[in-house]
Design a protein around this motif. Structure first.
Motif, PDB file in Angstrom:
ATOM      1  N   HIS A  33      15.302   3.945  12.141  1.00 32.79           N
ATOM      2  CA  HIS A  33      15.108   5.492  12.775  1.00 32.79           C
ATOM      3  C   HIS A  33      13.700   5.312  12.931  1.00 32.79           C
ATOM      4  O   HIS A  33      13.205   6.634  13.734  1.00 32.79           O
ATOM      5  N   TRP A  34      12.683   4.549  12.754  1.00 37.09           N
ATOM      6  CA  TRP A  34      11.230   4.662  12.862  1.00 37.09           C
ATOM      7  C   TRP A  34      10.788   3.377  13.419  1.00 37.09           C
ATOM      8  O   TRP A  34      11.318   2.189  12.653  1.00 37.09           O
ATOM      9  N   PRO A  35      10.148   3.266  14.330  1.00 30.49           N
ATOM     10  CA  PRO A  35       9.617   1.734  15.046  1.00 30.49           C
ATOM     11  C   PRO A  35       8.530   1.465  14.183  1.00 30.49           C
ATOM     12  O   PRO A  35       8.252   0.094  14.331  1.00 30.49           O
ATOM     13  N   ALA A  36       7.805   1.778  13.182  1.00 29.31           N
ATOM     14  CA  ALA A  36       6.980   1.511  12.526  1.00 29.31           C
ATOM     15  C   ALA A  36       6.625   1.946  11.216  1.00 29.31           C
ATOM     16  O   ALA A  36       7.339   3.141  11.125  1.00 29.31           O
ATOM     17  N   LEU A  37       6.324   1.238  10.129  1.00 29.70           N
ATOM     18  CA  LEU A  37       6.130   1.812   8.622  1.00 29.70           C
ATOM     19  C   LEU A  37       4.675   1.358   8.391  1.00 29.70           C
ATOM     20  O   LEU A  37       4.274   0.322   8.577  1.00 29.70           O
ATOM     21  N   LEU A  38       4.252   2.209   7.529  1.00 21.82           N
ATOM     22  CA  LEU A  38       3.051   2.316   7.120  1.00 21.82           C
ATOM     23  C   LEU A  38       3.043   2.419   5.292  1.00 21.82           C
ATOM     24  O   LEU A  38       3.587   3.247   5.011  1.00 21.82           O
ATOM     25  N   GLU A  96      10.586 -10.780  10.876  1.00 18.33           N
ATOM     26  CA  GLU A  96      11.744 -10.172  11.272  1.00 18.33           C
ATOM     27  C   GLU A  96      11.607  -9.235  12.332  1.00 18.33           C
ATOM     28  O   GLU A  96      12.520  -8.818  12.815  1.00 18.33           O
ATOM     29  N   GLY A  97      10.441  -9.011  13.062  1.00 15.24           N
ATOM     30  CA  GLY A  97      10.102  -8.252  14.028  1.00 15.24           C
ATOM     31  C   GLY A  97       9.888  -6.947  14.070  1.00 15.24           C
ATOM     32  O   GLY A  97       9.872  -6.032  14.902  1.00 15.24           O
ATOM     33  N   ARG A  98       9.756  -6.369  12.496  1.00 14.92           N
ATOM     34  CA  ARG A  98       9.696  -4.901  12.547  1.00 14.92           C
ATOM     35  C   ARG A  98       8.055  -4.495  12.373  1.00 14.92           C
ATOM     36  O   ARG A  98       7.482  -5.280  12.030  1.00 14.92           O
ATOM     37  N   GLY A  99       7.732  -3.249  13.124  1.00 18.03           N
ATOM     38  CA  GLY A  99       6.550  -2.934  12.809  1.00 18.03           C
ATOM     39  C   GLY A  99       6.013  -2.524  11.551  1.00 18.03           C
ATOM     40  O   GLY A  99       6.722  -1.704  10.972  1.00 18.03           O
ATOM     41  N   CYS A 100       5.004  -3.224  11.040  1.00 15.30           N
ATOM     42  CA  CYS A 100       4.618  -2.628   9.758  1.00 15.30           C
ATOM     43  C   CYS A 100       3.153  -2.852   9.363  1.00 15.30           C
ATOM     44  O   CYS A 100       2.371  -3.738  10.122  1.00 15.30           O
ATOM     45  N   LEU A 101       2.550  -1.899   8.724  1.00 16.08           N
ATOM     46  CA  LEU A 101       1.175  -2.086   8.505  1.00 16.08           C
ATOM     47  C   LEU A 101       0.914  -1.321   6.852  1.00 16.08           C
ATOM     48  O   LEU A 101       1.796  -0.927   6.428  1.00 16.08           O
ATOM     49  N   ALA A 102      -0.039  -2.220   6.395  1.00 15.44           N
ATOM     50  CA  ALA A 102      -0.262  -1.797   4.815  1.00 15.44           C
ATOM     51  C   ALA A 102      -1.697  -1.461   4.741  1.00 15.44           C
ATOM     52  O   ALA A 102      -2.628  -2.278   5.674  1.00 15.44           O
ATOM     53  N   TRP A 103      -2.117  -0.467   4.007  1.00 18.32           N
ATOM     54  CA  TRP A 103      -3.249  -0.127   3.676  1.00 18.32           C
ATOM     55  C   TRP A 103      -3.780   0.174   2.282  1.00 18.32           C
ATOM     56  O   TRP A 103      -2.887   0.851   1.846  1.00 18.32           O
ATOM     57  N   HIS A 104      -4.702  -0.321   1.765  1.00 13.88           N
ATOM     58  CA  HIS A 104      -4.796  -0.449   0.180  1.00 13.88           C
ATOM     59  C   HIS A 104      -6.000   0.450   0.006  1.00 13.88           C
ATOM     60  O   HIS A 104      -7.311   0.565   0.541  1.00 13.88           O
ATOM     61  N   VAL A 105      -5.704   1.400  -1.151  1.00 11.68           N
ATOM     62  CA  VAL A 105      -6.873   2.194  -1.529  1.00 11.68           C
ATOM     63  C   VAL A 105      -7.783   1.432  -2.183  1.00 11.68           C
ATOM     64  O   VAL A 105      -7.644   0.750  -3.270  1.00 11.68           O
ATOM     65  N   ALA A 106      -8.960   1.671  -1.730  1.00 15.17           N
ATOM     66  CA  ALA A 106     -10.266   1.005  -2.152  1.00 15.17           C
ATOM     67  C   ALA A 106     -11.473   1.571  -1.892  1.00 15.17           C
ATOM     68  O   ALA A 106     -11.716   2.035  -0.882  1.00 15.17           O
ATOM     69  N   LEU A 107     -12.242   1.540  -3.043  1.00 16.56           N
ATOM     70  CA  LEU A 107     -13.749   2.004  -2.815  1.00 16.56           C
ATOM     71  C   LEU A 107     -14.591   0.940  -3.362  1.00 16.56           C
ATOM     72  O   LEU A 107     -15.006   0.821  -4.529  1.00 16.56           O
TER      73      LEU A 107
END
Length: 277
Positions: free
Chosen positions: A147-152, A174-185
């Motif tokens: 249902h969504w073309p990308a996942l964060l 697998e060809g799926r749009g995916c991004l990760a962002w890690h909380v860091a200071l």
């Protein structure tokens, strides 16, 4: 918040197929525009973010769907003064603020239990481990792609980094749009110190027991990391704190939250711009 500083993992950092694009509009829709497009539902918008926990499926179906944002947290000790869900609260707050005013972006409820084995000696901590967390995120990403073309994935706990990065790599393979962002200071103390205490004073002051706040082990993380990995946090710090909460304030917490939101917003903008190129 990470116990070990974690880098942002963007699309270009994982050697796998390029993700499906999502486009980020520059302006949020007005309420009248949202009604016309089916994007508005009373209670679904919280501080400008479209939250799935307050939506109904026909609204989601009729809405523009470009990016699903999923906070990933933990349930683990944060010293005697901060609540067990500190990482989850911070990940949700940063994600909610970054999602505000972005049409086509939906905010999912958080995964509240992650990989917290290093805190297992403290009662109240619950952990499913890296392997199980990675498997959960992979399956979630597979279904979300219907249902969504990308996942964060917005990760609030350093112990989750291995699982999150594994999931991102698999989903992109697998060809799926995916991004990760890690909380860091950068420059912040490692765990339950001044930074996290300040942020929680800004987010949920009633949950902070300042009278119970104590200084923990303040040695550089590199110095204690071998023992921490071998025997866990309690072998290093009896009260679970890696840092010193002294001097924490809600005002400082708001400033730190602002920096985190700016970082996540910039990552989302870069991802969208790269896909438009």
């Amino acid at each position: 918040m990470p116990d070990v500083p974690a880098p942002e993992v963007e699309a270009s950092q994982v050697g796998a197929p390029e993700p499906t694009a999502f486009e980020a509009s520059e302006q949020a829709p007005s309420e009248s525009e949202a009604f016309e497009t089916g994007a508005f539902e009373a209670g679904a918008f919280e501080a400008g973010a479209f939250e799935l926990t307050r939506a109904h499926w026909p609204t989601v179906e009729q809405s523009m769907r470009q990016l699903l944002v999923v906070p990933v947290g933990s349930l683990e000790q944060h010293g005697p003064h901060l609540p067990l869900d500190t990482d989850t609260q911070i990940a949700v707050a940063v994600a909610r603020r970054a999602c505000a005013g972005r049409p086509g972006v939906a905010l999912a409820p958080p995964l509240p239990i992650g990989a917290s084995g290093e805190h297992a000696a403290f009662p109240g901590t619950l952990s499913i481990g890296s392997e199980a967390l990675a498997a959960c995120l992979i399956e979630l990403g597979r279904h979300a792609s219907l249902h969504w073309p990308a996942l964060l994935l917005v990760n609030g706990h350093g112990g989750n980094v291995t699982a999150v990065d594994t999931a991102v790599g698999r989903l992109r393979y697998e060809g799926r749009g995916c991004l990760a962002w890690h909380v860091a200071l950068p420059g912040g103390d490692a765990h339950a110190g001044r930074s996290e205490t300040s942020i929680m004073l800004a987010l949920d002051p009633s949950a902070v027991r300042l009278g119970a706040a104590q200084r923990g082990d303040v040695r550089p993380l590199e110095e204690i990391l071998p023992l921490l990995r071998e025997r866990g946090v309690r072998a290093v710090s009896a009260n679970g704190v890696l840092g010193d909460p002294a001097g924490a304030s809600a005002a400082e917490g708001e400033r730190l939250l602002g920096r985190l939101v700016e970082g996540l917003t910039a990552a989302m903008d870069r991802f969208a711009e790269r896909r438009r190129a």
